[in-house]
Enzyme design. Structure first.
Site, PDB file in Angstrom:
ATOM      1  N   SER A  86       0.786  -1.028   0.505  1.00  0.00           N
ATOM      2  CA  SER A  86      -0.387   0.067   0.023  1.00  0.00           C
ATOM      3  C   SER A  86       1.105   1.287  -0.264  1.00  0.00           C
ATOM      4  CB  SER A  86      -1.184  -0.170   1.018  1.00  0.00           C
ATOM      5  OG  SER A  86      -1.656   1.223   1.354  1.00  0.00           O
ATOM      6  N   ARG A  87       0.883   1.695  -0.771  1.00  0.00           N
ATOM      7  CA  ARG A  87       1.861   3.384  -1.624  1.00  0.00           C
ATOM      8  C   ARG A  87       1.062   4.620  -0.072  1.00  0.00           C
ATOM      9  NH1 ARG A  87       1.553   1.415  -6.698  1.00  0.00           N
ATOM     10  NH2 ARG A  87       2.697  -0.345  -7.150  1.00  0.00           N
TER      11      ARG A  87
END
Length: 516
Positions: free
Chosen positions: A368-369
Protein backbone atom coordinates in the site's frame (compact mmCIF):
# COMPACT_ATOMS: atom_id res chain seq x y z
CA UNK A 1 -72.01 50.74 -23.24
CA UNK A 2 -71.00 47.03 -23.36
CA UNK A 3 -69.20 45.97 -26.52
CA UNK A 4 -71.26 44.22 -29.10
CA UNK A 5 -70.42 40.64 -29.99
CA UNK A 6 -69.44 41.75 -33.49
CA UNK A 7 -66.87 44.21 -32.12
CA UNK A 8 -65.29 41.49 -29.98
CA UNK A 9 -65.00 39.20 -33.01
CA UNK A 10 -63.44 42.00 -35.04
CA UNK A 11 -60.79 42.68 -32.37
CA UNK A 12 -59.95 38.95 -32.05
CA UNK A 13 -59.55 38.44 -35.79
CA UNK A 14 -57.43 41.60 -36.06
CA UNK A 15 -55.07 40.26 -33.34
CA UNK A 16 -54.84 36.90 -35.10
CA UNK A 17 -54.12 38.64 -38.41
CA UNK A 18 -51.39 40.76 -36.80
CA UNK A 19 -49.76 37.68 -35.17
CA UNK A 20 -49.86 35.85 -38.49
CA UNK A 21 -48.20 38.75 -40.29
CA UNK A 22 -45.40 39.12 -37.73
CA UNK A 23 -44.64 35.37 -37.43
CA UNK A 24 -41.36 34.38 -39.11
CA UNK A 25 -40.96 30.60 -39.40
CA UNK A 26 -37.58 29.24 -38.35
CA UNK A 27 -35.98 26.40 -40.24
CA UNK A 28 -34.46 23.93 -37.75
CA UNK A 29 -32.14 21.31 -39.23
CA UNK A 30 -33.04 17.84 -38.02
CA UNK A 31 -30.71 14.97 -38.81
CA UNK A 32 -31.96 11.43 -39.27
CA UNK A 33 -29.48 8.75 -40.28
CA UNK A 34 -29.89 5.16 -41.37
CA UNK A 35 -28.32 1.92 -40.20
CA UNK A 36 -25.86 0.60 -42.79
CA UNK A 37 -25.07 -2.66 -40.98
CA UNK A 38 -25.48 -4.33 -37.57
CA UNK A 39 -23.13 -6.86 -35.99
CA UNK A 40 -22.39 -8.12 -32.48
CA UNK A 41 -22.80 -5.12 -30.22
CA UNK A 42 -22.08 -2.44 -32.84
CA UNK A 43 -23.81 -0.73 -35.75
CA UNK A 44 -22.51 1.25 -38.72
CA UNK A 45 -24.65 4.36 -39.34
CA UNK A 46 -24.64 6.84 -42.24
CA UNK A 47 -26.33 10.21 -42.73
CA UNK A 48 -25.50 12.07 -39.49
CA UNK A 49 -22.81 14.57 -40.55
CA UNK A 50 -22.93 16.74 -37.39
CA UNK A 51 -22.87 14.00 -34.76
CA UNK A 52 -20.34 14.47 -31.94
CA UNK A 53 -17.91 11.98 -30.40
CA UNK A 54 -19.61 9.86 -27.71
CA UNK A 55 -22.99 11.45 -28.48
CA UNK A 56 -26.00 9.33 -27.58
CA UNK A 57 -28.00 8.08 -30.58
CA UNK A 58 -31.57 6.73 -30.45
CA UNK A 59 -32.48 3.59 -32.40
CA UNK A 60 -35.91 2.01 -32.91
CA UNK A 61 -37.30 0.00 -29.99
CA UNK A 62 -35.82 2.31 -27.30
CA UNK A 63 -32.28 1.08 -27.99
CA UNK A 64 -29.49 3.62 -27.52
CA UNK A 65 -25.94 3.73 -28.81
CA UNK A 66 -22.80 5.81 -28.37
CA UNK A 67 -21.01 7.30 -31.40
CA UNK A 68 -17.50 5.84 -31.11
CA UNK A 69 -15.86 5.99 -34.54
CA UNK A 70 -16.40 9.18 -36.56
CA UNK A 71 -15.21 8.23 -40.04
CA UNK A 72 -15.80 10.39 -43.16
CA UNK A 73 -18.38 8.03 -44.66
CA UNK A 74 -20.00 6.39 -41.64
CA UNK A 75 -20.20 6.30 -37.84
CA UNK A 76 -19.25 3.29 -35.73
CA UNK A 77 -21.81 3.07 -32.90
CA UNK A 78 -21.57 0.96 -29.72
CA UNK A 79 -25.05 -0.39 -28.96
CA UNK A 80 -26.37 -0.33 -25.39
CA UNK A 81 -28.86 -3.15 -25.14
CA UNK A 82 -30.55 -5.86 -27.20
CA UNK A 83 -30.01 -5.22 -30.88
CA UNK A 84 -31.74 -8.26 -32.43
CA UNK A 85 -34.66 -6.14 -33.69
CA UNK A 86 -32.42 -3.63 -35.53
CA UNK A 87 -31.99 -3.97 -39.30
CA UNK A 88 -30.15 -2.18 -42.07
CA UNK A 89 -32.18 0.81 -43.27
CA UNK A 90 -33.77 1.61 -39.87
CA UNK A 91 -33.81 5.29 -38.87
CA UNK A 92 -31.33 6.66 -36.31
CA UNK A 93 -31.82 9.97 -34.49
CA UNK A 94 -29.42 12.25 -32.63
CA UNK A 95 -30.22 13.11 -29.01
CA UNK A 96 -27.82 16.06 -28.72
CA UNK A 97 -26.43 14.80 -25.37
CA UNK A 98 -23.85 12.38 -24.06
CA UNK A 99 -24.67 9.25 -22.08
CA UNK A 100 -25.79 10.13 -18.55
CA UNK A 101 -27.14 8.30 -15.50
CA UNK A 102 -29.57 9.09 -12.69
CA UNK A 103 -27.93 9.99 -9.35
CA UNK A 104 -29.23 10.66 -5.85
CA UNK A 105 -30.04 9.14 -2.45
CA UNK A 106 -33.01 7.31 -3.97
CA UNK A 107 -30.57 4.82 -5.52
CA UNK A 108 -29.32 3.45 -2.19
CA UNK A 109 -30.51 -0.08 -1.61
CA UNK A 110 -31.39 -0.54 -5.29
CA UNK A 111 -30.04 -2.79 -8.06
CA UNK A 112 -29.79 -1.04 -11.44
CA UNK A 113 -28.18 -1.49 -14.84
CA UNK A 114 -25.74 1.09 -16.31
CA UNK A 115 -28.63 2.87 -18.08
CA UNK A 116 -30.27 3.52 -14.68
CA UNK A 117 -33.08 0.99 -15.15
CA UNK A 118 -34.11 -0.88 -11.97
CA UNK A 119 -33.48 -4.63 -11.94
CA UNK A 120 -34.82 -5.46 -8.46
CA UNK A 121 -38.56 -5.24 -9.14
CA UNK A 122 -39.03 -2.52 -6.50
CA UNK A 123 -40.61 0.01 -8.85
CA UNK A 124 -39.23 3.15 -10.53
CA UNK A 125 -36.26 5.07 -9.15
CA UNK A 126 -36.91 8.27 -7.20
CA UNK A 127 -34.18 10.57 -8.52
CA UNK A 128 -34.25 14.06 -9.94
CA UNK A 129 -30.66 14.68 -11.09
CA UNK A 130 -28.54 13.14 -13.83
CA UNK A 131 -24.78 13.25 -14.46
CA UNK A 132 -22.74 12.31 -17.55
CA UNK A 133 -21.00 8.95 -17.12
CA UNK A 134 -17.73 10.39 -18.45
CA UNK A 135 -16.51 13.29 -16.31
CA UNK A 136 -13.06 14.84 -15.87
CA UNK A 137 -11.17 13.84 -12.74
CA UNK A 138 -10.77 16.43 -9.98
CA UNK A 139 -7.77 18.76 -10.56
CA UNK A 140 -4.77 18.33 -8.25
CA UNK A 141 -5.50 21.65 -6.49
CA UNK A 142 -8.96 20.34 -5.53
CA UNK A 143 -7.52 17.26 -3.82
CA UNK A 144 -6.37 16.70 -0.25
CA UNK A 145 -3.97 14.10 1.21
CA UNK A 146 -5.34 10.72 2.28
CA UNK A 147 -5.46 10.92 6.07
CA UNK A 148 -8.37 8.76 7.28
CA UNK A 149 -8.20 4.94 7.21
CA UNK A 150 -10.83 2.78 5.54
CA UNK A 151 -11.19 -0.20 7.87
CA UNK A 152 -11.79 -3.45 5.96
CA UNK A 153 -12.35 -5.62 9.03
CA UNK A 154 -9.64 -7.97 7.72
CA UNK A 155 -6.65 -8.16 10.08
CA UNK A 156 -4.06 -8.89 7.41
CA UNK A 157 -5.09 -5.84 5.35
CA UNK A 158 -5.76 -3.32 8.14
CA UNK A 159 -2.44 -4.16 9.81
CA UNK A 160 -0.05 -4.84 6.92
CA UNK A 161 -1.60 -3.38 3.71
CA UNK A 162 -3.76 -0.50 5.00
CA UNK A 163 -6.18 1.41 2.79
CA UNK A 164 -7.04 5.11 3.23
CA UNK A 165 -10.21 6.92 2.23
CA UNK A 166 -9.53 8.31 -1.25
CA UNK A 167 -7.02 5.61 -2.21
CA UNK A 168 -7.10 3.20 -5.17
CA UNK A 169 -6.05 -0.28 -4.08
CA UNK A 170 -5.94 -3.05 -6.69
CA UNK A 171 -7.05 -6.58 -5.74
CA UNK A 172 -5.58 -9.18 -8.07
CA UNK A 173 -5.05 -12.92 -8.25
CA UNK A 174 -5.96 -16.01 -10.20
CA UNK A 175 -9.54 -17.28 -10.55
CA UNK A 176 -11.26 -18.53 -7.41
CA UNK A 177 -8.74 -17.16 -4.91
CA UNK A 178 -11.15 -14.95 -2.93
CA UNK A 179 -10.86 -11.53 -4.62
CA UNK A 180 -14.58 -10.75 -4.49
CA UNK A 181 -14.77 -12.05 -0.91
CA UNK A 182 -12.30 -9.36 0.23
CA UNK A 183 -14.34 -6.64 -1.47
CA UNK A 184 -17.62 -7.93 0.02
CA UNK A 185 -16.08 -8.16 3.51
CA UNK A 186 -14.90 -4.55 3.16
CA UNK A 187 -18.43 -3.42 2.21
CA UNK A 188 -19.95 -5.35 5.13
CA UNK A 189 -17.49 -3.70 7.52
CA UNK A 190 -18.70 -0.19 6.55
CA UNK A 191 -21.91 -0.62 8.57
CA UNK A 192 -21.94 2.25 11.06
CA UNK A 193 -18.76 3.77 9.58
CA UNK A 194 -20.61 6.54 7.65
CA UNK A 195 -19.33 5.19 4.31
CA UNK A 196 -21.64 4.66 1.33
CA UNK A 197 -20.79 1.76 -0.99
CA UNK A 198 -21.23 1.17 -4.73
CA UNK A 199 -20.69 -2.39 -5.97
CA UNK A 200 -20.26 -2.57 -9.75
CA UNK A 201 -20.57 -6.12 -11.15
CA UNK A 202 -19.06 -6.09 -14.66
CA UNK A 203 -19.98 -9.00 -16.92
CA UNK A 204 -20.45 -11.43 -14.01
CA UNK A 205 -22.42 -14.66 -14.04
CA UNK A 206 -26.02 -14.12 -12.95
CA UNK A 207 -25.64 -16.79 -10.24
CA UNK A 208 -22.58 -15.04 -8.77
CA UNK A 209 -24.41 -11.70 -8.69
CA UNK A 210 -27.45 -13.33 -7.03
CA UNK A 211 -25.20 -14.86 -4.36
CA UNK A 212 -23.57 -11.48 -3.64
CA UNK A 213 -26.95 -9.74 -3.40
CA UNK A 214 -28.21 -12.44 -1.03
CA UNK A 215 -25.17 -11.83 1.20
CA UNK A 216 -25.82 -8.07 1.22
CA UNK A 217 -29.47 -8.62 2.17
CA UNK A 218 -28.66 -11.11 4.94
CA UNK A 219 -26.03 -8.81 6.45
CA UNK A 220 -28.14 -5.64 6.09
CA UNK A 221 -25.59 -4.00 3.79
CA UNK A 222 -28.13 -2.80 1.20
CA UNK A 223 -29.11 0.04 3.56
CA UNK A 224 -25.96 1.91 2.49
CA UNK A 225 -25.06 0.10 -0.76
CA UNK A 226 -26.03 0.52 -4.41
CA UNK A 227 -25.42 -2.28 -6.91
CA UNK A 228 -24.78 -1.63 -10.63
CA UNK A 229 -25.04 -4.84 -12.65
CA UNK A 230 -24.15 -6.13 -16.10
CA UNK A 231 -24.39 -9.86 -16.69
CA UNK A 232 -22.22 -12.01 -18.89
CA UNK A 233 -24.82 -12.17 -21.67
CA UNK A 234 -25.38 -8.41 -21.81
CA UNK A 235 -24.24 -6.36 -24.80
CA UNK A 236 -20.52 -5.48 -24.64
CA UNK A 237 -21.46 -1.78 -24.79
CA UNK A 238 -23.31 -2.07 -21.48
CA UNK A 239 -20.33 -3.85 -19.92
CA UNK A 240 -18.07 -1.06 -21.18
CA UNK A 241 -20.09 1.84 -19.71
CA UNK A 242 -20.91 0.10 -16.38
CA UNK A 243 -17.90 1.30 -14.30
CA UNK A 244 -18.20 4.87 -15.63
CA UNK A 245 -21.90 5.03 -14.72
CA UNK A 246 -21.20 3.62 -11.25
CA UNK A 247 -18.39 6.15 -10.71
CA UNK A 248 -20.64 9.11 -11.62
CA UNK A 249 -23.20 7.90 -9.06
CA UNK A 250 -20.42 7.62 -6.45
CA UNK A 251 -19.03 11.07 -7.37
CA UNK A 252 -22.43 12.62 -6.71
CA UNK A 253 -22.24 11.42 -3.10
CA UNK A 254 -18.57 12.45 -2.81
CA UNK A 255 -19.39 15.99 -3.95
CA UNK A 256 -21.93 16.18 -1.13
CA UNK A 257 -19.04 15.73 1.33
CA UNK A 258 -19.62 12.04 1.98
CA UNK A 259 -17.16 9.13 2.02
CA UNK A 260 -17.81 6.53 -0.69
CA UNK A 261 -16.31 3.12 -1.45
CA UNK A 262 -16.63 1.73 -4.98
CA UNK A 263 -15.76 -1.83 -6.02
CA UNK A 264 -15.19 -2.70 -9.70
CA UNK A 265 -15.70 -6.47 -10.04
CA UNK A 266 -13.88 -6.94 -12.30
CA UNK A 267 -11.95 -4.82 -14.78
CA UNK A 268 -10.72 -7.89 -16.69
CA UNK A 269 -14.22 -8.27 -18.15
CA UNK A 270 -14.27 -4.51 -18.82
CA UNK A 271 -10.99 -4.67 -20.77
CA UNK A 272 -12.21 -7.67 -22.77
CA UNK A 273 -15.48 -5.93 -23.64
CA UNK A 274 -13.54 -2.87 -24.85
CA UNK A 275 -11.21 -5.09 -26.88
CA UNK A 276 -14.22 -6.79 -28.48
CA UNK A 277 -15.79 -3.45 -29.41
CA UNK A 278 -12.52 -2.03 -30.72
CA UNK A 279 -11.77 -5.02 -32.94
CA UNK A 280 -15.33 -5.03 -34.30
CA UNK A 281 -14.94 -1.33 -35.10
CA UNK A 282 -11.73 -2.19 -36.99
CA UNK A 283 -9.39 -0.41 -34.63
CA UNK A 284 -5.86 -1.84 -34.88
CA UNK A 285 -4.91 -4.39 -32.19
CA UNK A 286 -1.76 -4.00 -30.15
CA UNK A 287 -0.15 -5.98 -27.34
CA UNK A 288 -2.13 -9.15 -26.50
CA UNK A 289 -4.72 -7.93 -29.07
CA UNK A 290 -5.81 -5.05 -26.81
CA UNK A 291 -6.10 -1.64 -28.50
CA UNK A 292 -3.49 0.97 -27.72
CA UNK A 293 -5.82 3.15 -25.61
CA UNK A 294 -6.75 0.39 -23.14
CA UNK A 295 -4.49 2.09 -20.55
CA UNK A 296 -6.37 5.36 -21.00
CA UNK A 297 -9.85 3.91 -20.45
CA UNK A 298 -8.77 2.58 -17.03
CA UNK A 299 -6.65 5.57 -16.02
CA UNK A 300 -9.43 8.07 -16.71
CA UNK A 301 -11.76 5.86 -14.65
CA UNK A 302 -9.52 5.38 -11.60
CA UNK A 303 -8.18 8.96 -11.52
CA UNK A 304 -11.70 10.01 -10.49
CA UNK A 305 -11.14 8.36 -7.09
CA UNK A 306 -9.74 10.96 -4.68
CA UNK A 307 -10.11 12.84 -1.42
CA UNK A 308 -11.49 16.37 -1.99
CA UNK A 309 -10.21 19.34 0.00
CA UNK A 310 -12.34 20.78 2.80
CA UNK A 311 -13.45 23.75 0.68
CA UNK A 312 -15.26 21.31 -1.62
CA UNK A 313 -16.86 19.36 1.20
CA UNK A 314 -14.02 17.01 2.10
CA UNK A 315 -15.70 13.95 0.57
CA UNK A 316 -13.72 10.96 -0.65
CA UNK A 317 -14.06 8.18 -3.21
CA UNK A 318 -12.07 5.01 -2.47
CA UNK A 319 -11.72 2.56 -5.38
CA UNK A 320 -11.11 -1.18 -5.08
CA UNK A 321 -10.66 -2.44 -8.65
CA UNK A 322 -10.44 -6.22 -9.04
CA UNK A 323 -8.40 -7.88 -11.79
CA UNK A 324 -7.86 -11.50 -12.72
CA UNK A 325 -4.41 -12.92 -13.46
CA UNK A 326 -3.66 -16.06 -15.46
CA UNK A 327 -1.21 -18.60 -14.00
CA UNK A 328 0.03 -16.01 -11.45
CA UNK A 329 1.34 -13.81 -14.28
CA UNK A 330 1.53 -10.31 -12.76
CA UNK A 331 3.49 -9.04 -15.76
CA UNK A 332 0.64 -9.46 -18.26
CA UNK A 333 -0.63 -6.35 -20.08
CA UNK A 334 -3.77 -5.49 -18.07
CA UNK A 335 -2.31 -6.29 -14.58
CA UNK A 336 0.79 -4.16 -15.21
CA UNK A 337 -1.39 -1.32 -16.50
CA UNK A 338 -3.52 -1.30 -13.38
CA UNK A 339 -0.60 -1.79 -10.97
CA UNK A 340 0.93 1.39 -12.42
CA UNK A 341 -2.36 3.34 -12.19
CA UNK A 342 -3.32 2.38 -8.62
CA UNK A 343 -1.78 3.26 -5.24
CA UNK A 344 -0.92 -0.31 -4.30
CA UNK A 345 -2.10 -3.87 -4.75
CA UNK A 346 -3.35 -6.81 -2.70
CA UNK A 347 -2.14 -10.02 -4.33
CA UNK A 348 -3.94 -13.28 -3.58
CA UNK A 349 -1.83 -16.40 -3.93
CA UNK A 350 -3.33 -19.69 -5.18
CA UNK A 351 -0.76 -21.68 -3.18
CA UNK A 352 -1.85 -19.99 0.07
CA UNK A 353 -5.48 -20.59 -0.89
CA UNK A 354 -4.77 -24.30 -1.38
CA UNK A 355 -3.10 -24.42 2.06
CA UNK A 356 -6.28 -23.04 3.61
CA UNK A 357 -4.76 -19.65 4.51
CA UNK A 358 -7.82 -17.44 3.99
CA UNK A 359 -7.81 -14.64 2.99
CA UNK A 360 -4.95 -15.84 0.78
CA UNK A 361 -3.08 -12.50 0.83
CA UNK A 362 0.57 -12.77 -0.18
CA UNK A 363 2.08 -10.14 2.15
CA UNK A 364 5.41 -10.18 0.30
CA UNK A 365 3.91 -9.18 -3.06
CA UNK A 366 1.25 -6.83 -1.69
CA UNK A 367 1.85 -3.16 -0.95
CA UNK A 368 0.00 0.00 0.00
CA UNK A 369 1.73 3.17 -1.19
CA UNK A 370 -0.64 5.57 0.60
CA UNK A 371 -2.58 3.86 3.38
CA UNK A 372 0.32 3.79 5.83
CA UNK A 373 -0.01 7.58 6.13
CA UNK A 374 -3.66 7.15 7.14
CA UNK A 375 -3.12 4.13 9.38
CA UNK A 376 -4.01 4.56 13.03
CA UNK A 377 -1.09 4.86 15.44
CA UNK A 378 -2.02 1.64 17.27
CA UNK A 379 -1.60 -0.33 14.05
CA UNK A 380 1.66 1.41 13.18
CA UNK A 381 3.04 0.43 16.60
CA UNK A 382 2.74 -3.27 15.76
CA UNK A 383 2.70 -3.47 11.95
CA UNK A 384 6.45 -3.03 11.37
CA UNK A 385 7.53 -5.80 13.75
CA UNK A 386 4.74 -8.06 12.54
CA UNK A 387 5.62 -7.70 8.85
CA UNK A 388 9.31 -8.30 9.51
CA UNK A 389 8.64 -11.38 11.66
CA UNK A 390 6.26 -12.77 9.06
CA UNK A 391 8.70 -12.20 6.19
CA UNK A 392 11.50 -13.91 8.16
CA UNK A 393 9.19 -16.83 8.94
CA UNK A 394 8.32 -17.37 5.27
CA UNK A 395 12.00 -17.47 4.34
CA UNK A 396 12.90 -19.83 7.21
CA UNK A 397 9.93 -22.11 6.56
CA UNK A 398 11.03 -22.61 2.96
CA UNK A 399 14.55 -23.36 4.16
CA UNK A 400 13.40 -25.75 6.90
CA UNK A 401 11.23 -27.68 4.44
CA UNK A 402 14.34 -29.34 3.01
CA UNK A 403 15.00 -31.12 6.31
CA UNK A 404 17.90 -28.89 7.27
CA UNK A 405 18.89 -28.83 10.92
CA UNK A 406 17.84 -25.61 12.58
CA UNK A 407 18.88 -24.12 15.90
CA UNK A 408 16.59 -23.20 18.77
CA UNK A 409 16.29 -19.54 17.75
CA UNK A 410 15.21 -20.50 14.21
CA UNK A 411 12.70 -22.99 15.60
CA UNK A 412 11.17 -20.30 17.81
CA UNK A 413 10.94 -17.88 14.86
CA UNK A 414 9.16 -20.51 12.77
CA UNK A 415 6.78 -21.32 15.64
CA UNK A 416 6.07 -17.58 16.13
CA UNK A 417 5.48 -17.15 12.38
CA UNK A 418 3.01 -20.01 12.32
CA UNK A 419 1.03 -18.28 15.08
CA UNK A 420 1.07 -15.05 13.07
CA UNK A 421 -0.28 -16.88 10.02
CA UNK A 422 -2.94 -18.59 12.13
CA UNK A 423 -4.03 -15.22 13.58
CA UNK A 424 -4.19 -13.58 10.16
CA UNK A 425 -6.62 -16.26 8.95
CA UNK A 426 -10.22 -15.12 8.96
CA UNK A 427 -13.51 -16.69 7.85
CA UNK A 428 -15.64 -15.09 5.16
CA UNK A 429 -18.21 -12.42 6.11
CA UNK A 430 -16.81 -12.11 9.66
CA UNK A 431 -15.14 -8.68 9.91
CA UNK A 432 -13.24 -7.97 13.13
CA UNK A 433 -13.63 -4.67 14.98
CA UNK A 434 -10.68 -2.32 15.36
CA UNK A 435 -10.19 -2.82 19.18
CA UNK A 436 -10.30 -6.62 18.75
CA UNK A 437 -7.72 -6.42 15.96
CA UNK A 438 -5.40 -4.30 18.10
CA UNK A 439 -5.75 -6.73 21.03
CA UNK A 440 -4.88 -9.73 18.81
CA UNK A 441 -1.93 -7.97 17.15
CA UNK A 442 -0.47 -6.74 20.44
CA UNK A 443 -0.82 -10.25 21.92
CA UNK A 444 1.02 -11.59 18.87
CA UNK A 445 3.92 -9.15 19.10
CA UNK A 446 4.17 -9.77 22.85
CA UNK A 447 4.53 -13.52 22.15
CA UNK A 448 1.44 -14.46 24.16
CA UNK A 449 0.28 -16.93 21.49
CA UNK A 450 3.65 -18.71 21.19
CA UNK A 451 2.83 -21.24 23.90
CA UNK A 452 -0.63 -22.01 22.49
CA UNK A 453 -0.92 -25.23 20.49
CA UNK A 454 -1.55 -24.57 16.78
CA UNK A 455 -4.72 -26.68 16.86
CA UNK A 456 -6.17 -24.37 19.54
CA UNK A 457 -5.22 -21.08 17.85
CA UNK A 458 -8.73 -20.29 16.45
CA UNK A 459 -10.23 -20.87 19.89
CA UNK A 460 -7.55 -18.76 21.58
CA UNK A 461 -8.03 -15.95 19.07
CA UNK A 462 -11.78 -15.91 19.72
CA UNK A 463 -11.07 -15.65 23.44
CA UNK A 464 -8.93 -12.53 22.85
CA UNK A 465 -11.65 -11.05 20.60
CA UNK A 466 -14.25 -11.53 23.33
CA UNK A 467 -11.91 -10.09 25.96
CA UNK A 468 -11.36 -7.01 23.75
CA UNK A 469 -14.96 -5.97 24.45
CA UNK A 470 -13.78 -5.21 28.02
CA UNK A 471 -11.39 -2.49 26.83
CA UNK A 472 -12.53 0.79 28.41
CA UNK A 473 -14.19 3.43 26.21
CA UNK A 474 -11.52 6.05 26.87
CA UNK A 475 -8.80 3.63 25.72
CA UNK A 476 -10.78 2.85 22.55
CA UNK A 477 -11.13 6.58 21.89
CA UNK A 478 -7.37 7.00 22.25
CA UNK A 479 -6.77 4.06 19.88
CA UNK A 480 -8.90 5.86 17.29
CA UNK A 481 -7.70 9.44 17.78
CA UNK A 482 -4.26 9.45 19.48
CA UNK A 483 -1.11 10.20 17.49
CA UNK A 484 0.81 7.42 19.25
CA UNK A 485 0.06 4.29 21.25
CA UNK A 486 1.04 5.03 24.86
CA UNK A 487 2.95 2.47 26.91
CA UNK A 488 0.18 2.44 29.53
CA UNK A 489 -2.49 1.58 26.94
CA UNK A 490 -0.25 -1.07 25.42
CA UNK A 491 0.31 -2.68 28.83
CA UNK A 492 -3.42 -2.58 29.61
CA UNK A 493 -4.38 -4.29 26.34
CA UNK A 494 -1.57 -6.87 26.63
CA UNK A 495 -2.74 -7.75 30.16
CA UNK A 496 -6.30 -8.24 28.89
CA UNK A 497 -4.92 -10.59 26.22
CA UNK A 498 -2.74 -12.41 28.76
CA UNK A 499 -5.75 -13.01 31.01
CA UNK A 500 -7.81 -14.28 28.07
CA UNK A 501 -5.07 -16.74 27.06
CA UNK A 502 -4.35 -18.04 30.57
CA UNK A 503 -6.47 -21.13 29.97
CA UNK A 504 -4.58 -22.00 26.78
CA UNK A 505 -1.09 -22.18 28.29
CA UNK A 506 0.41 -25.69 28.67
CA UNK A 507 0.12 -26.97 32.25
CA UNK A 508 3.43 -27.84 33.97
CA UNK A 509 3.86 -31.55 34.48
CA UNK A 510 3.50 -32.58 38.14
CA UNK A 511 6.66 -34.06 39.68
CA UNK A 512 6.43 -37.74 40.69
CA UNK A 513 6.14 -38.32 44.43
CA UNK A 514 9.19 -39.80 46.16
CA UNK A 515 9.01 -43.58 46.29
CA UNK A 516 6.17 -43.59 43.80
Amino acid sequence: MPQTLQAIFDQTFAAISQARDTFVPEITPYEIGTIASVSTGIAKVSGLPSVGFEELLAFPGEVFGIAFNLDPDEIGVVLLGDYWQLHAGDAVERTGRVMDVAVGDGLLGRVIDPLGRPLDGLGPLSTSARLPIERPAAPIMDRAPVTVPLQTGLKVIDALIPIGRGQRELILGDRQTGKTAIAIDTILNQRGQDVLCVYCAIGQRASAIAKTLATFREQGALDYTLVVVTEGNDAPGLTYIAPYAATSIAEHFMEQGRDVLIVYDDLTHHARAYRELSLLLRRPPGREAFPGDIFYIHSRLLERATHLREGLGGGSLTALPIIETEAQNLSAYIPTNLISITDGQIYLSPSLFELGVLPAVDVGQSVSRVGGKAQRAAYRAVAGDLKLAYAQFEELETFARFGARVDEDTRSRIAHGRRIRACLKQPEFAPVSMPAQIAILLALTAGLFDAVALARMPEAERAVQEAATQIQEEIVDRLVNADALSDADRRTIVEIGRAALAGFQPQPESEPKPGG
